[in-house]
Design an enzyme around this catalytic site. Sequence first.
Site, PDB file in Angstrom:
ATOM      1  N   SER D 284      -5.732  -8.216  33.811  1.00  0.00           N
ATOM      2  CA  SER D 284      -6.700  -7.140  33.640  1.00  0.00           C
ATOM      3  C   SER D 284      -5.954  -5.869  33.278  1.00  0.00           C
ATOM      4  O   SER D 284      -4.794  -5.685  33.651  1.00  0.00           O
ATOM      5  CB  SER D 284      -7.450  -6.956  34.960  1.00  0.00           C
ATOM      6  OG  SER D 284      -7.885  -5.627  35.107  1.00  0.00           O
ATOM      7  N   LYS D 290      -5.923  -9.434  39.338  1.00  0.00           N
ATOM      8  CA  LYS D 290      -6.919 -10.318  38.725  1.00  0.00           C
ATOM      9  C   LYS D 290      -6.294 -11.464  37.934  1.00  0.00           C
ATOM     10  O   LYS D 290      -5.316 -11.289  37.216  1.00  0.00           O
ATOM     11  CB  LYS D 290      -7.819  -9.512  37.789  1.00  0.00           C
ATOM     12  CG  LYS D 290      -8.808  -8.606  38.529  1.00  0.00           C
ATOM     13  CD  LYS D 290     -10.196  -9.229  38.687  1.00  0.00           C
ATOM     14  CE  LYS D 290     -10.983  -9.133  37.424  1.00  0.00           C
ATOM     15  NZ  LYS D 290     -12.382  -9.522  37.560  1.00  0.00           N
ATOM     16  N   ASN D 292      -8.281 -13.758  35.621  1.00  0.00           N
ATOM     17  CA  ASN D 292      -9.618 -14.055  35.116  1.00  0.00           C
ATOM     18  C   ASN D 292      -9.701 -15.413  34.434  1.00  0.00           C
ATOM     19  O   ASN D 292      -8.749 -15.836  33.784  1.00  0.00           O
ATOM     20  CB  ASN D 292     -10.037 -12.983  34.109  1.00  0.00           C
ATOM     21  CG  ASN D 292     -10.278 -11.647  34.776  1.00  0.00           C
ATOM     22  OD1 ASN D 292     -10.851 -11.590  35.850  1.00  0.00           O
ATOM     23  ND2 ASN D 292      -9.824 -10.580  34.143  1.00  0.00           N
ATOM     24  N   ARG D 323     -32.031 -23.058  -7.470  1.00  0.00           N
ATOM     25  CA  ARG D 323     -31.017 -22.294  -6.721  1.00  0.00           C
ATOM     26  C   ARG D 323     -31.679 -20.990  -6.316  1.00  0.00           C
ATOM     27  O   ARG D 323     -32.225 -20.270  -7.150  1.00  0.00           O
ATOM     28  CB  ARG D 323     -29.774 -22.002  -7.565  1.00  0.00           C
ATOM     29  CG  ARG D 323     -28.680 -21.241  -6.773  1.00  0.00           C
ATOM     30  CD  ARG D 323     -27.384 -21.117  -7.570  1.00  0.00           C
ATOM     31  NE  ARG D 323     -27.103 -22.387  -8.196  1.00  0.00           N
ATOM     32  CZ  ARG D 323     -26.742 -22.556  -9.464  1.00  0.00           C
ATOM     33  NH1 ARG D 323     -26.541 -21.508 -10.229  1.00  0.00           N
ATOM     34  NH2 ARG D 323     -26.556 -23.760  -9.944  1.00  0.00           N
TER      35      ARG D 323
END
Lengths: 455, 455, 455, 455
Positions: D284, D290, D292, D323
């Site tokens: 982090s 952290k 994560n 087209r």
Amino acid sequence: MLDGMTADPDSGLLSPVRAGTPAEAVTGDRAFADALLDAEAALARAQARLGTVPSEAAERISAAARQLGEGELDVVQLARDARGTGNPVVSLVRTLSAKVPDVADYVHRGSTSQDIVDTAMMLVARNVLRLISADLTAIADALAAVARAHRDTVMPGRTLTAHAVPTTFGLKAAIWRQGVQESARRIAELRLPVSLGGAAGTLAAYVQYGDGTDDYADRLVAAFAEETGLAATILPWHADRTPVAELVAALAGVTTALGKIAVDVQVLARTEIGEVTEATGGGSSAMPHKQNPVQSALIRSAALQVPVLAAGVTQSGLAEDERSAGVWQAEWQLLRECLRLAGGATHTAVNLVQSLDVHADSMQENLTLTNGLIVSERLSAALAPIVGKARAKDLLGTASRRAVEENRPLAEILADTPEITAAIDAATLADLEDPAQYVGAAGRMVDRALEDPTA
Amino acid sequence: MLDGMTADPDSGLLSPVRAGTPAEAVTGDRAFADALLDAEAALARAQARLGTVPSEAAERISAAARQLGEGELDVVQLARDARGTGNPVVSLVRTLSAKVPDVADYVHRGSTSQDIVDTAMMLVARNVLRLISADLTAIADALAAVARAHRDTVMPGRTLTAHAVPTTFGLKAAIWRQGVQESARRIAELRLPVSLGGAAGTLAAYVQYGDGTDDYADRLVAAFAEETGLAATILPWHADRTPVAELVAALAGVTTALGKIAVDVQVLARTEIGEVTEATGGGSSAMPHKQNPVQSALIRSAALQVPVLAAGVTQSGLAEDERSAGVWQAEWQLLRECLRLAGGATHTAVNLVQSLDVHADSMQENLTLTNGLIVSERLSAALAPIVGKARAKDLLGTASRRAVEENRPLAEILADTPEITAAIDAATLADLEDPAQYVGAAGRMVDRALEDPTA
Amino acid sequence: MLDGMTADPDSGLLSPVRAGTPAEAVTGDRAFADALLDAEAALARAQARLGTVPSEAAERISAAARQLGEGELDVVQLARDARGTGNPVVSLVRTLSAKVPDVADYVHRGSTSQDIVDTAMMLVARNVLRLISADLTAIADALAAVARAHRDTVMPGRTLTAHAVPTTFGLKAAIWRQGVQESARRIAELRLPVSLGGAAGTLAAYVQYGDGTDDYADRLVAAFAEETGLAATILPWHADRTPVAELVAALAGVTTALGKIAVDVQVLARTEIGEVTEATGGGSSAMPHKQNPVQSALIRSAALQVPVLAAGVTQSGLAEDERSAGVWQAEWQLLRECLRLAGGATHTAVNLVQSLDVHADSMQENLTLTNGLIVSERLSAALAPIVGKARAKDLLGTASRRAVEENRPLAEILADTPEITAAIDAATLADLEDPAQYVGAAGRMVDRALEDPTA
Amino acid sequence: MLDGMTADPDSGLLSPVRAGTPAEAVTGDRAFADALLDAEAALARAQARLGTVPSEAAERISAAARQLGEGELDVVQLARDARGTGNPVVSLVRTLSAKVPDVADYVHRGSTSQDIVDTAMMLVARNVLRLISADLTAIADALAAVARAHRDTVMPGRTLTAHAVPTTFGLKAAIWRQGVQESARRIAELRLPVSLGGAAGTLAAYVQYGDGTDDYADRLVAAFAEETGLAATILPWHADRTPVAELVAALAGVTTALGKIAVDVQVLARTEIGEVTEATGGGSSAMPHKQNPVQSALIRSAALQVPVLAAGVTQSGLAEDERSAGVWQAEWQLLRECLRLAGGATHTAVNLVQSLDVHADSMQENLTLTNGLIVSERLSAALAPIVGKARAKDLLGTASRRAVEENRPLAEILADTPEITAAIDAATLADLEDPAQYVGAAGRMVDRALEDPTA
């Protein structure tokens, strides 16, 4: 708090593409409630086959389910009860059990709401897919007839809204048919499974109520599959929504294939173009003369909706845990709408293609609108080997511009261009300028496509 | 071909978030048919105001419309008739005219189907938006009370599923409320216009039936707006679908604001987390103990659906010509679903937020789960001015890893780290380690948000 | 494992609507990295304003950010580093800090990745919205000129692909302009906020690094808003994605308004219709004569994409916790695509509408294509007061059918119908049959719309 | 007006799920330009095989294409040139022709832009699908190992966020694997066709430049298919977008299967739950501690985007004419994003599942959190045959409520309930209360799923 509120149900007033169609009839709330009841009854019978529910109990449950399905069940109340529990099965089981008090122990035995809801969804899907498949066959057959009949009907090929080079209506119809057949193939390949997992996918309560044999769970899934006519599975799909995602992808394939036909018909039916008309055009509330291409409009309306609805269903595969809180519920109505929009669209398209009026004369006339420019590519290609590709493109570019500016036939201008007349004699030039002689492999491709046994 | 097919309407069995809710009651087929009738009656009265329709004729038409709306009209048949013309108005006009044969000339005078359908859609929208607005106010009020009550209730702030730093439940509720109020603002800003353009947007037939004055068309639009209570327009919007696109964007705003609350409640209600519970949890068909967060699940189910439905509606703005063949029709059901999913979600959310049980003790307990790591950011920030930011981050990183590996409180490890204890005294460290003292401006922001008169 | 892999970036090869446009230039990876750097620098300056970061440090950080933005930063590497942390800010902060080692402590002080990413997104959005707003003004002005010039240019009004009643090209242009102006209004109403919440929305670390005053957090948000030129907020929006949802809804409004023009131009530019042409048509790789309406095609391609992309962004509002694991990340690229597709579409549309060739003669000619049926509504309305509405509709219906079947002018058939000639004299009939006299309030509405100061 | 504007290309800064991955490397603008060149070269060689282009010319064209692909081509300019013509092929052909002036006549001979773009898209798709297929195999293998290793690792089964009944991590992994294998099957079933139709699908110019034989067009398609390694077709698909729709549906299947794993990992990785962790968690910018679950977040971000992008692609099947003007162009970037999001997600998921840390001890601990309620279903089922199902549910419901209210083990309460102890002896009760003994057919299903040769 909702007591006394009168129900105001939908019958397709805002969805005319399916209002009153067979697909609508098999996807309404009652049809779905019936499918829930069928799933409960089939489960009891499957357990009876394996000896873990008395046969008589299974029969009584099946009979009660039938009676409820035949009108006794208050479907509006069932829908409202679902608010309290997040799905309608808790209430349904209560009602069904109350019908058979002495065998109530055998109702929903070992089961969980998701097994019943998911199985019911597949039963409803099967009913709609049968209708869709039959319709797609009829549509493909009608388009084959159109392609055959108009194998050599020359018309302007259009790209980016402008005349490009000639094509044939037969080729156009054959390509429409290709799309329809591809979508039919995708529908045919779908495998609609029963859902049997119990509270968290282990079938633990089924096993708890089972006979103690090692393979009881396997045999129960197989018996349930046989009773419902759906496919058996090795693992439950309560937390793997592939069957639902494949279903809506296939349905989007159906509506897209039909929607392509619809948008083409709409172009060709324009007042200025007039190459096709819907045989049964719709009237207007204001204008006495109008014959609107309503069927195409309805089909297109379905084709616009299904892909976004299908995206919502596909996203519902991102469901946390053994059963999501809300992601699962988000799937139901979107899936039903996909089913009946596709069913309504096929129903509508059968009539559209079977009765489409094709105006070869208008096609022929429209081929002349560009003063011959529609074959400029060919003339460029014919000149290229003689004067070189770049010079050929230049020559034709200049001549084309003159044809537009002076509003004269390209043929006339070319006949005035010595470099051209020196390169190509007048008779050859006339042939080259004939749109009907510049449709390439169109006829052959139609033949091959109609003969293709795999298509 | 559909003769004899029994209707099987929907009453929300697959959409429990709105089954039996007030929003459902005002969006069903009958409600919509009533709105069509109201539009026809209002048009006649508007013309009567301007003297181009006899007052008595307008009154008779209005009375007939009311009678049809009160149950006489066969809505199922109306839906099916729409298949032939692409919309239900041709059939409706026929029925209404038949009710008033001697003033039938004044029914739908100068009008076109789209004027009636689009106006009716706005009338239905208005009815739903009233419900939604009232519900949003109730939700915002309830959330304000929650935010106030829990202004200082500390809980783990969570990012990427992990505890990050502390926050307060009051701040969380205030942010939920902010989303709700933003969505209410968007709803309040919507301007629902009458649709009056005639067959191709020129109002030509209205003028033809007019009084010959120059500003007749302007005055007719104004009178129609007054009769319906909708907004007047300078130009018709039959081919500019901004009103519809803004409507569904605002509805997606509503369901998203509520859906955000729902997914947060679902996290906090998890068995392992237990920081909130729905007061009226739903039962299970299988498990006696379950109290499911059903209201959140229903709200989330709506929030997942509306954005994709809204995308379909927005795309319908790409409508060719003065009225599209199919793009217009694609809009209707998607729009209705947006309306009632949003209305069902707000109805459900009122109860959810008014009765949400908040467990401050669990929040407190959960704050301890990381052994103090939840305040590592603060410790790092407190150390940075002393040892430098990089060294501070290193020290805390190392201590954090040790806390995890050794499963010991971070405080204990820090107390063992001379570089830390040299920098910060024990009492200060204890304060820094207290989650309740690390909630930044949370309280102040809650106060300001609750006081904000513009919010 | 990715070492040595050469980057193969996108420059719009598959998105010609924005390739090389100004909107592309301000939305590329470098532009976005610059915005991240700007956000970091603005944060340092905001803190310097409040005295919690030395001014010189803020200046040094700003200078370093500028240098990195001017080309030093390896954006490809930055993108790849984001894989490890889920966003590019961790890596960016490292690089920025390394540029200013002695004031590195003041870089990203108290901040969190989301504050920087969200603020940067708003800075990028602002830059694109400026381009879009200017373009929309130019488009609206051009359309006003077209509407004025063609106030009385009569053309067929078309509904469900068929001629309905006459309209004017002026009214059509005025309605296009209305859509454009509505979209410009929505853009103008957007409020682009700074994002400042810290790790979990409490601003705790900012406060930790603050000056201890009660209102420090409020003043920091205000200062950051001033430094970035974005709006201040009371509560952070890290977990309330309303600003992003409103942004993409407004962008979808822009592309839809332009897409409506594009699909209309495409119809009118068809070979058979020829009522408008793009002044700068595109060439073909195969056909020397083709002048394709390429600008319309590019605009339409954007208008088809943005609503579905926007749906994805809107759904990202369903983000759990104080920061979602993945939902936030899903927003970024979709949002950028919305921004530059809208910016590319407006850029393209300026040229389209400023140079559109309008062929009043073709419109006039096309008005005759239905043999007079285009005014059948009027004749019906004129007859109604004389013979009754039902009889009038019958008479015109029959005459219309004969006109089609016999391919004769409606006027001729009416002149042969005694009931008609008895009711209406020849001169009046001739007037009634003149499309130019049946455009209702078209001219007046154009005048009013062009005068409307609020539009 | 764009002169001098510096390109600011994308390298995935806003899409970390694919930044720097192999899938990104084969889907960038250069990769796509290479594929366009490969298609041109393969076409020349195919024509050389059939004798309608000199072999040496085909070789020279192929060599020139290679050189351009190796870096000579200015891809940024190519992208911008596409604005003038609606696609990049006109410019590419000019550049390629200029490289081989004396055989320039044989470049793009008889061809049209769409043949080249569509074929190139399939070539790019093939390259990505190879990566995806290999990754999916690796993922399925890793999941098989996990399922085997954790066949008997009991954990709480969770529904609607709450503990329901026990399950095993092995079953969970086996169900994840089922989804992955289903998606791999869908990828394997895709058939990627060459596109060869010429200006309007008739192959007319190819035939014009052909050898005059009847089956020249068929043989040309076959030769082109062989040269590119793609599948041959009977009819061109320029106006039947089934191949593209099936492709994106399959890609959505891939990201959904992986996204399901991701959302489950995110739940299980929550701080409070801790049953799994990503081995390589992300750091982090703010919080030192952290770790994560970044890989799950990236995968989920892809899974959220692909279904909406795919919806846009599917809708592009509603393309008018031979087209479309804009619908075709809308497909390109959306399709590319689907390809590389899917490729990025599989690349990320390989690492995620190969290195996932599973914490059986936490699972065991969490099983105790409900005080035994997690087996209430079983106890209810065990009691039902003795006291009846209704009474059993009542008894367990009451006991469960007491367990919650008194915060006591269910076992203890049951031991205090005479009606229970009378019915079931203590030893049996203890067995019934053991979560590990209530996993139903979980183990057996894992075994069967891992053995299934068709899966």
